[in-house]
Design an enzyme around this catalytic site. Structure first.
Site, PDB file in Angstrom:
ATOM      1  N   SER B 192       0.720  -1.189   0.400  1.00  0.00           N
ATOM      2  CA  SER B 192      -0.284   0.017  -0.141  1.00  0.00           C
ATOM      3  C   SER B 192       0.784   1.354  -0.078  1.00  0.00           C
ATOM      4  O   SER B 192       0.419   2.548  -0.569  1.00  0.00           O
ATOM      5  CB  SER B 192      -0.920  -0.152   1.473  1.00  0.00           C
ATOM      6  N   ARG B 196       0.219   3.697  -3.626  1.00  0.00           N
ATOM      7  CA  ARG B 196      -0.078   4.363  -3.025  1.00  0.00           C
ATOM      8  C   ARG B 196       0.611   5.842  -3.869  1.00  0.00           C
ATOM      9  O   ARG B 196       0.554   6.719  -4.428  1.00  0.00           O
ATOM     10  CB  ARG B 196       0.080   5.179  -1.538  1.00  0.00           C
ATOM     11  N   ASN B 200      -0.938   7.263  -7.392  1.00  0.00           N
ATOM     12  CA  ASN B 200      -0.580   8.922  -7.714  1.00  0.00           C
ATOM     13  C   ASN B 200      -0.172   9.480  -8.380  1.00  0.00           C
ATOM     14  O   ASN B 200      -0.584  10.374  -9.291  1.00  0.00           O
ATOM     15  CB  ASN B 200      -0.239   9.569  -5.742  1.00  0.00           C
TER      16      ASN B 200
END
Lengths: 156, 256
Positions: B192, B196, B200
Site C-alpha cells: 500500500s 499509493r 498518485n
C-alpha cells in the site's frame, strides 16, 4: 509497470541518502538547534536575573539615600547644639575673665589708695614736726617726741 | 521523440511512459529513474550535509533557518508518533520526505521539456518523474519494511516478536488465524505504501500528458492542474513519511 533490478538500485540510493542524513545532516542540525534553545533559555534567565538585580539595587540605593539624609540631619542638629554650647561657654568664660579683671583692678586701686595714705601719713608727721618746730621755735628733741608722734600716726 | 514515427495520441502517451533502459530481463535498469533520483538525492542531501556542517547555534542564516524549520517539523512528527529510541527513525523520515518531495516535484516540469531536450541529444526515452516508476516506490517501501521487521526483532526480541505474531489479536487459541492476519497486515504495508505513491504520481503524470495532447487547450488546463498537483506532491511525500513513522512505532511498541 515491470519490476526489475532498478528496485535494488533505488534501494541502494535510499540507503545511501539515509546514511548521509543520519551521519551528516541530522546530528549537527539537532545539536545546533538544541544549543540555540539552551542559549536562548540562558539569555532569558540572565535577563530576568538582571532585572531582579536592578530592582534590588534600586531598593538598596533608596535605602542608602534615606540613611544618608537621616545621618546628615543628625549631624546638623548635633553641630547646631554644639555651636550653641560653645557660644554659651565663651560667654561664661568672658564673664569670669571680666570679673577677674575687675577684682584685680579693684585690688590695685585699694593698694594704691593704701600706699598714698601711708605716704600722706609720713608727710603729715613731718609737717606736724616742722609746724611744731616753727611754733615752738626751739629745739625740740625729735627722739623725745617720737613716741607721741607715732601715737599720732596711728590715729590717722 | 524520434523523428519519422507517426505522431498518434497513443504513440505519444506510450513514448512518455517508457523508461530509458539498459540490460535484459530482471537485470534491466531504468537509467532515467536511477539518474534523476540519484542526482536529486545527492544535491539535496549533500547540500544539507554541507549546510549542517557549518550550522551555528547562534543566529542562523536564511538557508540554515529554512532547513532547520523543515527538519524540526519532521522531527516533531516523529516525536509525536514514535516513542522508541532508535536514532534511525528521524533521519529516515527526513530522507523520505525531502527525497520524495523533490522527485514528485519533477512532475511540475512540462511533460515534453526534458524528453525533447534529451531527444535532440539522441536519448530515445526519458521518464523524468522517478516516483512514477514502481521500482523506486517498491525499493523504498521494501527497505522500510525490512527496517520495520528488524526493529521489531530488536525491540521485542525473537520470543516477543513471535508471541505477538501468534497471539495478537485473538489470543493463543487462534494462533493460525493470528498468523494469517499478521501476514496479511505486514504484506499489505509495503504494497500500500509504494502503490499509493506510485498511483498518485502516475495518474498525475498521465493527466499532464493528456492535457498536453489538447493543443491550444492545454494552456488554460495545465496551470490549474499543476497548482492542484502541488498539493498532491507535498501530501504524498508527507503520507509516505508519516506512514513510515507509524510503522516504526508499531514495530517498537507492543500491542498485546
Amino acid at each position: 509497470m515491470n519490476i526489475n533490478a532498478t528496485l535494488i538500485g533505488e534501494a541502494i540510493w535510499f540507503a545511501v541518502f539515509i546514511w548521509i542524513t543520519m551521519k551528516y545532516v541530522w546530528p549537527p542540525l539537532a545539536k545546533a538547534m538544541a544549543d540555540r534553545q539552551k542559549l536562548i533559555a540562558d539569555g532569558l534567565a540572565a535577563g530576568e536575573r538582571g532585572k531582579h538585580e536592578l530592582e534590588l539595587a534600586g531598593k538598596r540605593s533608596a535605602d542608602a539615600l534615606r540613611d544618608a539624609k537621616a545621618k546628615a540631619a543628625e549631624i546638623i542638629a548635633a553641630a547646631e547644639k554644639r555651636g550653641a554650647q560653645m557660644v554659651e561657654e565663651a560667654k561664661l568664660t568672658a564673664k569670669v575673665e571680666a570679673d577677674k579683671v575687675v577684682v584685680a583692678a579693684k585690688a590695685e586701686i585699694a593698694q594704691q589708695v593704701e600706699q598714698a595714705r601711708a605716704e600722706l601719713r609720713g608727710r603729715v608727721a613731718d609737717l606736724a614736726v616742722a609746724g611744731a618746730e616753727q611754733i615752738l621755735k626751739r629745739e625740740v628733741d625729735a627722739k623725745a617726741h617720737a613716741e607721741m608722734l607715732t601715737a599720732l600716726k596711728q590715729e590717722l | 521523440m524520434a523523428s519519422g514515427e507517426p505522431l498518434t495520441s497513443s504513440a505519444y502517451i506510450v513514448h512518455h511512459l517508457t523508461n530509458l533502459t539498459v540490460g535484459q530481463g530482471f537485470w534491466t535498469l531504468h537509467l532515467d529513474s536511477l539518474i534523476v533520483s540519484g542526482l536529486l538525492g545527492l544535491v539535496a542531501f549533500l547540500g544539507m550535509a554541507k549546510l549542517a556542517s557549518r550550522a551555528t547555534p547562534g543566529v542562523p542564516g536564511k538557508m540554515q533557518a529554512f532547513v532547520e524549520m523543515l527538519v524540526s517539523f519532521i522531527d516533531q512528527q516523529v516525536k509525536d508518533t514514535y516513542h522508541g529510541k532508535s536514532p534511525l527513525v528521524t533521519p529516515m523520515a527526513i530522507t523520505i520526505f525531502v527525497w520524495v518531495l523533490l522527485m514528485n516535484a519533477m512532475d511540475l516540469i512540462p511533460v515534453d521539456f526534458v524528453p525533447m531536450l534529451l531527444g535532440v541529444a539522441g536519448v530515445p526515452y526519458f521518464k523524468v518523474v522517478p516516483t512514477t516508476d514502481p521500482n523506486l516506490t517498491f525499493g523504498m517501501s521494501l527497505s522500510v519494511f525490512v527496517v520495520m521487521i528488524v526493529m521489531g526483532f530488536k525491540v521485542k526480541g525473537f520470543g516477543g516478536f513471535m508471541h505477538e505474531v501468534f497471539t495478537v489479536p485473538f489470543g493463543a487459541k487462534l494462533a493460525p488465524v493470528n498468523l494469517l492476519f499478521r501476514l496479511i497486515e505486514d504484506i499489505a504495508k509495503p504494497i500500500s505504501l509504494s502503490l499509493r505513491l506510485f498511483g498518485n504520481m502516475y495518474a498525475g503524470e498521465m493527466v499532464f500528458i493528456l492535457i498536453a495532447l489538447l493543443g491550444l487547450w492545454q494552456l488554460p488546463l495545465a496551470l490549474p492542474w499543476a497548482l492542484f498537483h502541488i498539493l498532491i506532491i507535498t501530501l504524498q511525500a508527507f503520507v509516505f513519511m508519516m506512514l513510515t513513522i507509524v510503522y516504526m512505532s508499531m514495530a517498537s511498541e507492543s500491542h498485546g
